[in-house]
Write a protein that holds these residues in place. Structure first.
Motif, PDB file in Angstrom:
ATOM      1  N   ARG A 135     -11.687 -17.497  15.372  1.00  0.00           N
ATOM      2  CA  ARG A 135     -12.283 -18.005  14.125  1.00  0.00           C
ATOM      3  C   ARG A 135     -11.276 -18.812  13.332  1.00  0.00           C
ATOM      4  NH1 ARG A 135     -13.822 -13.236  10.643  1.00  0.00           N
ATOM      5  NH2 ARG A 135     -14.270 -14.852   9.094  1.00  0.00           N
ATOM      6  N   TYR A 136     -10.066 -18.295  13.259  1.00  0.00           N
ATOM      7  CA  TYR A 136      -9.029 -18.983  12.492  1.00  0.00           C
ATOM      8  C   TYR A 136      -8.732 -20.368  13.067  1.00  0.00           C
ATOM      9  CZ  TYR A 136      -4.523 -20.306  10.613  1.00  0.00           C
ATOM     10  OH  TYR A 136      -3.515 -21.009  10.017  1.00  0.00           O
ATOM     11  N   PHE A 137      -8.575 -20.455  14.370  1.00  0.00           N
ATOM     12  CA  PHE A 137      -8.218 -21.747  14.963  1.00  0.00           C
ATOM     13  C   PHE A 137      -9.389 -22.734  14.930  1.00  0.00           C
ATOM     14  CE2 PHE A 137      -4.720 -19.250  16.879  1.00  0.00           C
ATOM     15  CZ  PHE A 137      -3.668 -20.041  16.423  1.00  0.00           C
ATOM     16  N   LEU A 142     -11.588 -27.415  12.147  1.00  0.00           N
ATOM     17  CA  LEU A 142     -12.677 -27.925  11.311  1.00  0.00           C
ATOM     18  C   LEU A 142     -12.128 -28.580  10.042  1.00  0.00           C
ATOM     19  CD1 LEU A 142     -15.710 -28.199  10.705  1.00  0.00           C
ATOM     20  CD2 LEU A 142     -15.603 -25.930   9.635  1.00  0.00           C
ATOM     21  N   GLU A 143     -11.160 -27.940   9.403  1.00  0.00           N
ATOM     22  CA  GLU A 143     -10.577 -28.517   8.197  1.00  0.00           C
ATOM     23  C   GLU A 143      -9.862 -29.832   8.492  1.00  0.00           C
ATOM     24  OE1 GLU A 143     -11.029 -27.496   5.022  1.00  0.00           O
ATOM     25  OE2 GLU A 143     -12.466 -26.146   5.983  1.00  0.00           O
ATOM     26  N   ASP A 144      -9.187 -29.891   9.621  1.00  0.00           N
ATOM     27  CA  ASP A 144      -8.564 -31.154  10.030  1.00  0.00           C
ATOM     28  C   ASP A 144      -9.622 -32.234  10.222  1.00  0.00           C
ATOM     29  OD1 ASP A 144      -5.990 -30.214   9.972  1.00  0.00           O
ATOM     30  OD2 ASP A 144      -5.834 -29.871  12.127  1.00  0.00           O
ATOM     31  N   PHE A 145     -10.732 -31.834  10.827  1.00  0.00           N
ATOM     32  CA  PHE A 145     -11.828 -32.767  11.105  1.00  0.00           C
ATOM     33  C   PHE A 145     -12.434 -33.283   9.798  1.00  0.00           C
ATOM     34  CE2 PHE A 145     -16.410 -33.377  12.312  1.00  0.00           C
ATOM     35  CZ  PHE A 145     -16.222 -34.453  13.173  1.00  0.00           C
ATOM     36  N   LEU A 222     -20.101 -19.774  13.485  1.00  0.00           N
ATOM     37  CA  LEU A 222     -19.189 -18.794  12.891  1.00  0.00           C
ATOM     38  C   LEU A 222     -19.884 -17.805  11.951  1.00  0.00           C
ATOM     39  CD1 LEU A 222     -16.037 -20.955  12.015  1.00  0.00           C
ATOM     40  CD2 LEU A 222     -16.385 -19.467  13.999  1.00  0.00           C
ATOM     41  N   LYS A 223     -21.039 -18.171  11.424  1.00  0.00           N
ATOM     42  CA  LYS A 223     -21.701 -17.364  10.394  1.00  0.00           C
ATOM     43  C   LYS A 223     -21.902 -15.901  10.784  1.00  0.00           C
ATOM     44  CE  LYS A 223     -25.736 -17.237   7.328  1.00  0.00           C
ATOM     45  NZ  LYS A 223     -27.004 -17.920   6.943  1.00  0.00           N
ATOM     46  N   PRO A 224     -22.380 -15.580  11.993  1.00  0.00           N
ATOM     47  CA  PRO A 224     -22.581 -14.158  12.338  1.00  0.00           C
ATOM     48  C   PRO A 224     -21.295 -13.332  12.346  1.00  0.00           C
ATOM     49  CG  PRO A 224     -23.758 -15.599  13.860  1.00  0.00           C
ATOM     50  CD  PRO A 224     -22.840 -16.467  13.076  1.00  0.00           C
ATOM     51  N   PHE A 225     -20.142 -14.004  12.344  1.00  0.00           N
ATOM     52  CA  PHE A 225     -18.861 -13.297  12.416  1.00  0.00           C
ATOM     53  C   PHE A 225     -18.069 -13.402  11.125  1.00  0.00           C
ATOM     54  CE2 PHE A 225     -20.283 -14.534  16.576  1.00  0.00           C
ATOM     55  CZ  PHE A 225     -20.131 -13.369  17.305  1.00  0.00           C
ATOM     56  N   GLY A 226     -18.758 -13.838  10.069  1.00  0.00           N
ATOM     57  CA  GLY A 226     -18.103 -13.919   8.772  1.00  0.00           C
ATOM     58  C   GLY A 226     -17.757 -15.320   8.327  1.00  0.00           C
ATOM     59  N   GLY A 227     -18.113 -16.318   9.140  1.00  0.00           N
ATOM     60  CA  GLY A 227     -17.873 -17.704   8.762  1.00  0.00           C
ATOM     61  C   GLY A 227     -16.444 -18.141   9.023  1.00  0.00           C
ATOM     62  N   PRO A 228     -16.051 -19.296   8.481  1.00  0.00           N
ATOM     63  CA  PRO A 228     -14.679 -19.778   8.640  1.00  0.00           C
ATOM     64  C   PRO A 228     -13.679 -18.767   8.095  1.00  0.00           C
ATOM     65  CG  PRO A 228     -16.100 -21.521   7.808  1.00  0.00           C
ATOM     66  CD  PRO A 228     -16.905 -20.261   7.752  1.00  0.00           C
ATOM     67  N   LEU A 229     -12.479 -18.792   8.657  1.00  0.00           N
ATOM     68  CA  LEU A 229     -11.462 -17.817   8.270  1.00  0.00           C
ATOM     69  C   LEU A 229     -10.140 -18.511   7.990  1.00  0.00           C
ATOM     70  CD1 LEU A 229     -10.387 -14.904   7.975  1.00  0.00           C
ATOM     71  CD2 LEU A 229      -9.952 -14.937  10.444  1.00  0.00           C
ATOM     72  N   PHE A 230      -9.626 -18.323   6.786  1.00  0.00           N
ATOM     73  CA  PHE A 230      -8.277 -18.774   6.457  1.00  0.00           C
ATOM     74  C   PHE A 230      -7.546 -17.701   5.649  1.00  0.00           C
ATOM     75  CE2 PHE A 230      -5.132 -20.687   3.655  1.00  0.00           C
ATOM     76  CZ  PHE A 230      -4.311 -21.291   4.588  1.00  0.00           C
ATOM     77  N   GLU A 231      -8.048 -17.459   4.441  1.00  0.00           N
ATOM     78  CA  GLU A 231      -7.383 -16.505   3.562  1.00  0.00           C
ATOM     79  C   GLU A 231      -7.401 -15.104   4.163  1.00  0.00           C
ATOM     80  OE1 GLU A 231      -7.458 -14.970  -1.109  1.00  0.00           O
ATOM     81  OE2 GLU A 231      -9.100 -16.183  -0.312  1.00  0.00           O
TER      82      GLU A 231
END
Length: 237
Positions: A135-137, A142-145, A222-231
């Motif tokens: 999820r993190y990668f 995605l943020e780079d994109f 990603l939504k079923p697993f909590g969505g994007p992950l950074f913090e």
């Protein structure tokens, strides 16, 4: 490419008779067996020889065909089955399971059954930690994109996202993955409707440079697993 080529089964049978007459078993696999051959297809042949010291792969020409051979002894194939299960890319099990038997000295039924059972069981399941890392990668790409303003760089970021997202949706659903053409084949085996959505999103981006559908697709996966992950992400602490 090859004008006077034999029919695939005939070419494969002759090849085994000429070069591996003493083998204990052999199967013809690949696109020619699945009915998906193109003008550039080759013959994939798995050969079993009880006294070959170590497995090997070789490419050559015979009978008007490019031929890829995968040679194993009667135990080495199990190691490859296990490696393929761990990496979730069942190259050898798939070839063996779908293969058309060219020669059999009483071993092929059991070996093909092993391959079929492995394929049915699926790959090793991802752990919760592994899902978090993936999820993190995906989020990072995605943020780079989203933030990129360089169209040349964006293409390669999109390629990375396509690879990461296809792997994520398949592995989190216990499905096999693949590379190259097997990415889309693996997705279709999982869910044809999702595959259409996946292809449409990236095709739309490549044609228009509009990122919206790719971004929506990533969030959907990603939504079923909590969505994007950074913090809060941490590894090796």
């Amino acid at each position: 490419m090859f004008i006077n080529r034999l029919e695939p089964v005939e070419a494969a049978t002759q090849f085994i008779s000429q070069y591996f007459a003493n083998c204990q078993g052999a199967v013809l696999a690949g696109s020619v067996v699945r009915g998906e051959a193109t003008k550039t297809s080759d013959l994939d042949i798995v050969v079993f020889i009880k006294d070959v010291p170590s497995p090997y792969r070789e490419s050559l020409l015979a009978g008007g065909w490019p031929i890829e051979i995968f040679v194993h002894n009667l135990s080495s194939y199990r190691n490859y089955f296990d490696m393929d299960r761990k990496r979730a890319k069942p190259s050898l099990p798939r070839m063996v399971a779908e293969g058309l038997v060219l020669k059999d000295e009483g071993i092929m039924v059991s070996i093909q059954e092993e391959a079929k059972l492995l394929l049915a069981d699926g790959p090793e399941r991802w752990s919760a930690e592994n899902i978090m890392i993936k999820r993190y990668f995906i989020t990072d790409a995605l943020e780079d994109f989203i933030g990129s303003t360089n169209s040349a760089e964006e293409i390669f970021i999109a390629n990375t996202l396509a690879e990461l997202v296809s792997e994520f949706i398949l592995r989190t659903n216990g499905k096999w993955i693949g590379t190259s053409k097997w990415v889309i084949r693996s997705l279709k085996n999982y869910d044809e409707q999702f595959t259409e959505q996946f292809v449409e999103a990236f095709d739309f981006y490549y044609k228009t440079r509009n990122k919206e559908k790719v971004i929506d697709l990533v969030h959907f996966v990603l939504k079923p697993f909590g969505g994007p992950l950074f913090e809060g992400f941490s590894i090796g602490k």
